[in-house]
Write an enzyme that holds these catalytic residues in place. Structure first.
Site, PDB file in Angstrom:
ATOM      1  N   TYR A   1       4.467   5.800  10.186  1.00  0.00           N
ATOM      2  CA  TYR A   1       3.556   4.713   9.799  1.00  0.00           C
ATOM      3  C   TYR A   1       4.276   3.635   8.982  1.00  0.00           C
ATOM      4  CZ  TYR A   1      -0.958   2.586   8.721  1.00  0.00           C
ATOM      5  OH  TYR A   1      -2.007   1.709   8.650  1.00  0.00           O
TER       6      TYR A   1
ATOM      7  N   PRO B   1      -3.521  -0.965  19.136  1.00  0.00           N
ATOM      8  CA  PRO B   1      -3.362  -1.377  17.738  1.00  0.00           C
ATOM      9  C   PRO B   1      -3.504  -0.258  16.707  1.00  0.00           C
ATOM     10  CG  PRO B   1      -5.462  -2.156  18.623  1.00  0.00           C
ATOM     11  CD  PRO B   1      -4.713  -1.554  19.756  1.00  0.00           C
TER      12      PRO B   1
ATOM     13  N   TYR C   1      -8.862   4.884   8.158  1.00  0.00           N
ATOM     14  CA  TYR C   1      -9.065   5.158   9.586  1.00  0.00           C
ATOM     15  C   TYR C   1     -10.141   6.243   9.678  1.00  0.00           C
ATOM     16  CZ  TYR C   1      -4.628   2.759  10.697  1.00  0.00           C
ATOM     17  OH  TYR C   1      -3.628   1.836  10.856  1.00  0.00           O
TER      18      TYR C   1
ATOM     19  N   LYS D   1       1.568  -1.419  15.110  1.00  0.00           N
ATOM     20  CA  LYS D   1       3.002  -1.490  15.389  1.00  0.00           C
ATOM     21  C   LYS D   1       3.480  -2.717  16.157  1.00  0.00           C
ATOM     22  CE  LYS D   1       4.189   2.286  13.427  1.00  0.00           C
ATOM     23  NZ  LYS D   1       4.692   2.053  12.069  1.00  0.00           N
TER      24      LYS D   1
ATOM     25  N   HIS E   1       0.848  -1.195   0.000  1.00  0.00           N
ATOM     26  CA  HIS E   1       0.000   0.000   0.000  1.00  0.00           C
ATOM     27  C   HIS E   1       0.882   1.243   0.000  1.00  0.00           C
ATOM     28  CE1 HIS E   1      -3.802  -1.982   1.915  1.00  0.00           C
ATOM     29  NE2 HIS E   1      -3.350  -2.644   0.875  1.00  0.00           N
TER      30      HIS E   1
HETATM   31  P1  RFL Z   1       3.002 -13.312  20.713  1.00  0.00           P
HETATM   32  O1  RFL Z   1       2.590 -13.312  19.293  1.00  0.00           O
HETATM   33  O2  RFL Z   1       1.964 -13.129  21.755  1.00  0.00           O
HETATM   34  O3  RFL Z   1       3.762 -14.695  20.960  1.00  0.00           O
HETATM   35  C1  RFL Z   1       4.090 -15.156  22.262  1.00  0.00           C
HETATM   36  C2  RFL Z   1       4.100 -16.670  22.218  1.00  0.00           C
HETATM   37  O4  RFL Z   1       4.501 -17.164  23.490  1.00  0.00           O
HETATM   38  C3  RFL Z   1       3.661 -18.261  23.835  1.00  0.00           C
HETATM   39  N1  RFL Z   1       3.693 -18.404  25.297  1.00  0.00           N
HETATM   40  C4  RFL Z   1       4.376 -19.373  25.953  1.00  0.00           C
HETATM   41  N2  RFL Z   1       5.103 -20.408  25.498  1.00  0.00           N
HETATM   42  C5  RFL Z   1       5.652 -21.232  26.436  1.00  0.00           C
HETATM   43  N3  RFL Z   1       5.454 -21.088  27.768  1.00  0.00           N
HETATM   44  C6  RFL Z   1       4.736 -20.068  28.260  1.00  0.00           C
HETATM   45  N4  RFL Z   1       4.557 -19.908  29.586  1.00  0.00           N
HETATM   46  C7  RFL Z   1       4.145 -19.152  27.334  1.00  0.00           C
HETATM   47  N5  RFL Z   1       3.358 -18.054  27.471  1.00  0.00           N
HETATM   48  C8  RFL Z   1       3.094 -17.610  26.234  1.00  0.00           C
HETATM   49  C9  RFL Z   1       2.292 -17.879  23.270  1.00  0.00           C
HETATM   50  O5  RFL Z   1       1.457 -19.002  23.071  1.00  0.00           O
HETATM   51  C10 RFL Z   1       2.711 -17.231  21.940  1.00  0.00           C
HETATM   52  O6  RFL Z   1       2.758 -18.170  20.886  1.00  0.00           O
HETATM   53  O7  RFL Z   1       4.139 -12.231  21.009  1.00  0.00           O
HETATM   54  P2  RFL Z   1       5.293 -11.635  20.066  1.00  0.00           P
HETATM   55  O8  RFL Z   1       6.031 -12.738  19.388  1.00  0.00           O
HETATM   56  O9  RFL Z   1       6.016 -10.679  20.910  1.00  0.00           O
HETATM   57  O10 RFL Z   1       4.513 -10.884  18.894  1.00  0.00           O
HETATM   58  C11 RFL Z   1       3.747  -9.726  19.165  1.00  0.00           C
HETATM   59  C12 RFL Z   1       2.556  -9.632  18.207  1.00  0.00           C
HETATM   60  O11 RFL Z   1       1.856 -10.865  18.209  1.00  0.00           O
HETATM   61  C13 RFL Z   1       1.610  -8.489  18.587  1.00  0.00           C
HETATM   62  O12 RFL Z   1       2.353  -7.359  18.971  1.00  0.00           O
HETATM   63  C14 RFL Z   1       0.682  -8.083  17.415  1.00  0.00           C
HETATM   64  O13 RFL Z   1      -0.233  -9.104  17.118  1.00  0.00           O
HETATM   65  C15 RFL Z   1      -0.075  -6.805  17.756  1.00  0.00           C
HETATM   66  N6  RFL Z   1      -1.019  -6.393  16.707  1.00  0.00           N
HETATM   67  C16 RFL Z   1      -0.589  -5.755  15.554  1.00  0.00           C
HETATM   68  N7  RFL Z   1       0.717  -5.550  15.338  1.00  0.00           N
HETATM   69  C17 RFL Z   1       1.150  -4.987  14.166  1.00  0.00           C
HETATM   70  O14 RFL Z   1       2.357  -4.815  13.977  1.00  0.00           O
HETATM   71  N8  RFL Z   1       0.271  -4.596  13.169  1.00  0.00           N
HETATM   72  C18 RFL Z   1      -1.065  -4.775  13.319  1.00  0.00           C
HETATM   73  O15 RFL Z   1      -1.811  -4.485  12.390  1.00  0.00           O
HETATM   74  C19 RFL Z   1      -1.551  -5.337  14.548  1.00  0.00           C
HETATM   75  N9  RFL Z   1      -2.852  -5.535  14.727  1.00  0.00           N
HETATM   76  C20 RFL Z   1      -2.373  -6.679  16.850  1.00  0.00           C
HETATM   77  C21 RFL Z   1      -3.281  -6.218  15.831  1.00  0.00           C
HETATM   78  C22 RFL Z   1      -2.849  -7.422  17.945  1.00  0.00           C
HETATM   79  C23 RFL Z   1      -4.199  -7.689  18.027  1.00  0.00           C
HETATM   80  N10 RFL Z   1      -4.594  -8.481  19.146  1.00  0.00           N
HETATM   81  C24 RFL Z   1      -5.544  -9.493  19.107  1.00  0.00           C
HETATM   82  C25 RFL Z   1      -3.810  -8.447  20.375  1.00  0.00           C
HETATM   83  C26 RFL Z   1      -4.617  -6.473  15.922  1.00  0.00           C
HETATM   84  C27 RFL Z   1      -5.094  -7.189  17.028  1.00  0.00           C
HETATM   85  C28 RFL Z   1      -6.571  -7.404  17.078  1.00  0.00           C
HETATM   86  C1  PHB Z   2      -5.483  -4.987  10.726  1.00  0.00           C
HETATM   87  O1  PHB Z   2      -5.590  -5.131   9.503  1.00  0.00           O
HETATM   88  O2  PHB Z   2      -5.732  -5.914  11.529  1.00  0.00           O
HETATM   89  C2  PHB Z   2      -5.036  -3.697  11.291  1.00  0.00           C
HETATM   90  C3  PHB Z   2      -4.690  -2.675  10.412  1.00  0.00           C
HETATM   91  C4  PHB Z   2      -4.272  -1.453  10.930  1.00  0.00           C
HETATM   92  C5  PHB Z   2      -4.233  -1.265  12.291  1.00  0.00           C
HETATM   93  C6  PHB Z   2      -4.563  -2.295  13.163  1.00  0.00           C
HETATM   94  C7  PHB Z   2      -4.979  -3.524  12.658  1.00  0.00           C
HETATM   95  O3  PHB Z   2      -3.857  -0.066  12.785  1.00  0.00           O
END
Ligand code: RFL
Ligand code: PHB
Length: 391
Positions: A385, A293, A201, A297, A72
């Protein structure tokens, strides 16, 4: 068992760290409490910064991303019924964001680990970390009712926000800084072709909403809701009605409608710990920080942490240098706080805060008007961004 780096957690942070260490000839073991299927199906982030994309391609795990990722060059901000585009790549010397689901990043990294013959142990139970201030820290866990122990040179706590590593440092060593927001996001995934090629957004008096996507067939949408929102009160019809109310623009744009295939509520917080290290335990990704979110990031921050960590560990093994390990936390935190600021700012500009009044509303509109009309403001937004330099 003995390894050089014991990694707790097979999220993006743990998997990418293991991959980078492998390329540097350093051995690691990943321990994950969930199953492979669970981590490969978990729907989360979708937006990759330019630096994350470049790193995946440069390190040989970007083949599918290059083919399937949606680049994008712009992003839209919508308010008072009008959409305004920010031309990201024009403002940042050709940098852009790429839409590619987090679970696809996870699948590509798992494939690379397994292809390289590196162990990922899924389904570990009762994991704990020990002797963190000694040169040989240990990880203990249970697998199929058998107690196991791994002795390591270093432990990487990549176990996310609810993991056990962060809490294993002695009391008083780590300080947490936190802000919890009085709202959440209700997110849906719908089988509908995206009706905009780029993210939108939207600021609206009824609350924020976001139009995003996962593929040419799947739309991802979010609505601001309350932190304790009951999903049972949100049948699909109500979700679409609310999305239409908030996102429809004067030119008649609306999201495309289709069957809802997933629904969930995500709380919003900003959280940072300092320092991100205790002895030979190094924390990375969501284990060390959470961003709301709105700036997309979280995943990208996890990747930048482990890039810094992998270089520090490599310098230790290649030339006995400890200085980069000692600087790990400070180096990461300098970037993390800038990203926290950006995520907090985007969140504050776009959401409806309980108790806000006409003054707040006009101030938010003025800010949106400014960031969509001043080249200086647009450049600042675009630079953040698409992502600040990874290290
Ligand atoms: P994770 O992905 O949570 O992975 C941690 C792993 O550790 C495991 N674990 C254990 N394993 C062994 N023993 C234990 N005691 C343990 N406890 C936990 C877990 O099962 C898991 O597999 O952390 P990591 O690797 O630091 O990654 C971080 C990202 O996952 C997170 O920051 C993003 O998903 C946040 N996020 C977004 N980030 C972006 O860069 N762009 C986005 O568009 C974005 N959108 C989002 C998001 C997070 C969301 N949610 C649901 C929190 C949108 C949403 C809705
Ligand atoms: C997504 O596609 O899940 C998404 C995109 C932008 C954001 C957060 C989540 O700022």
């Amino acid at each position: 068992m003995r390894t050089q780096v014991g990694i707790v957690g097979a999220g993006p942070a743990g998997l990418m760290l293991s991959h980078l260490l492998h390329l540097a000839g350093i051995e690691s073991v990943i321990l994950e409490c969930r199953s492979r299927q669970y981590i490969e199906d978990r729907v989360r982030a979708g937006v990759l910064e330019q630096g994350t994309v470049d790193l995946m391609i440069e390190t040989g795990v970007g083949e599918r991303l290059s083919r399937e990722g949606l680049r994008h060059d712009g992003v839209w901000f919508s308010f008072e019924g009008r959409r305004h585009r920010i031309h990201l790549s024009e403002l940042t010397d050709g940098r852009a964001i790429t839409v590619y689901a987090q679970q696809e990043v996870v699948k590509d990294l798992v494939q690379a680990r397994i292809g390289a013959g590196e162990p990922i142990v899924f389904g570990v139970e009762d994991l704990s970390v020990h002797d963190l201030d000694s040169p040989l820290p240990k990880i203990r866990y249970r697998m199929d009712d058998v107690e196991q122990e791994i002795t390591c040179d270093f432990i990487a706590g990549c176990d996310g926000f609810h993991g056990v590593c962060r809490g294993s440092a002695p009391e008083g060593v780590i300080t947490a800084y936190e802000r919890v927001y009085p709202f959440a996001w209700l997110g849906i995934l719908a089988e509908a072709a995206p009706t905009s090629e780029e993210l939108i957004y939207t600021y609206h008096p009824r609350g924020f909403s976001l139009f995003s996507m996962r593929s040419p067939q799947i739309t991802r949408l979010y609505l601001q809701c309350t932190p304790d929102e009951d999903l049972a009160q949100w049948p699909d019809d109500r979700i679409w009605e609310e999305l239409f109310r908030r996102t429809r623009t004067e030119d008649g744009w609306t999201p495309g409608v289709g069957p809802v295939i997933q629904k969930g509520v995500t709380g919003m917080r900003s959280f940072v710990i300092e320092p991100m290290q205790y002895g030979r335990l190094f924390l990375a990704g969501d284990a060390a920080h959470i961003v709301p979110p709105t700036g997309a990031k979280g995943l990208n921050l996890a990747i930048s942490d482990v890039l810094v960590l992998s270089r520090a560990v490599e310098a230790f093994y290649k030339s006995g240098r400890k200085d980069l390990l000692d600087e790990y936390s400070a180096q990461c935190l300098s970037r993390i706080w800038k990203v926290q600021r950006f995520s907090w700012w985007m969140t504050s500009m776009l959401h409806l805060f309980p108790g806000s009044d006409g003054f707040d509303h006009r101030r938010q509109l003025a800010e949106l008007d400014y960031i969509t009309s001043s080249r200086a403001a647009m450049t600042s937004l675009a630079e953040n961004y698409v992502g600040l330099p990874l290290d």
